[in-house]
Design a protein around this motif. Structure first.
Motif, short mmCIF file in Angstrom:
data_model
loop_
_atom_site.label_atom_id
_atom_site.label_comp_id
_atom_site.label_asym_id
_atom_site.label_seq_id
_atom_site.Cartn_x
_atom_site.Cartn_y
_atom_site.Cartn_z
N LYS A 180 0.86 -1.18 0.00
CA LYS A 180 0.00 0.00 0.00
C LYS A 180 0.90 1.23 0.00
O LYS A 180 1.72 1.41 0.86
CB LYS A 180 -0.89 -0.01 1.24
N ARG A 181 0.74 2.06 -1.00
CA ARG A 181 1.59 3.23 -1.14
C ARG A 181 0.88 4.48 -0.64
O ARG A 181 -0.33 4.62 -0.80
CB ARG A 181 1.97 3.40 -2.61
N ALA A 182 1.63 5.39 -0.11
CA ALA A 182 1.04 6.62 0.42
C ALA A 182 0.56 7.53 -0.70
O ALA A 182 -0.34 8.34 -0.51
CB ALA A 182 2.05 7.35 1.28
N PHE A 183 1.11 7.41 -1.88
CA PHE A 183 0.75 8.31 -2.97
C PHE A 183 -0.33 7.74 -3.88
O PHE A 183 -0.74 8.38 -4.81
CB PHE A 183 1.99 8.65 -3.80
N ALA A 184 -0.79 6.52 -3.62
CA ALA A 184 -1.79 5.89 -4.48
C ALA A 184 -3.17 6.47 -4.18
O ALA A 184 -3.48 6.87 -3.06
CB ALA A 184 -1.80 4.39 -4.27
N PHE A 185 -4.00 6.53 -5.20
CA PHE A 185 -5.36 7.00 -5.00
C PHE A 185 -6.17 5.92 -4.29
O PHE A 185 -5.97 4.73 -4.54
CB PHE A 185 -6.03 7.31 -6.35
#
Length: 75
Positions: free
Chosen positions: A59-64
């Protein structure tokens, strides 16, 4: 705890590829943004970061957020 980065070498116009090969058209004393180190292999592009593939998704912090996550937040 933050790790200390190694100190960068002090660059000068005298070690620039363009100045050593009489290609510099600037009349400045400090290195400019086009500085490239002079070496026996000639002019090389700056090194780029390596791209590392991951085996499992993260899970990425910049993903929508997904549609389900947005509905849960605003529903």
């Amino acid at each position: 705890m933050a790790t200390a980065r190694p100190k960068a070498k002090k660059v000068s116009c005298d070690s620039c590829y363009f100045k050593c090969n009489l290609l510099c058209a600037l009349n400045v004393e400090e290195p400019c943004v086009t500085y490239r180190p002079d070496g026996p292999e000639g002019l090389r592009p700056p090194r780029q970061m390596r791209f590392a593939f991951r085996d499992e998704p993260s899970k990425r912090a910049f993903a929508f957020p997904s549609a389900q996550e947005q509905a849960a937040l605003h529903g």
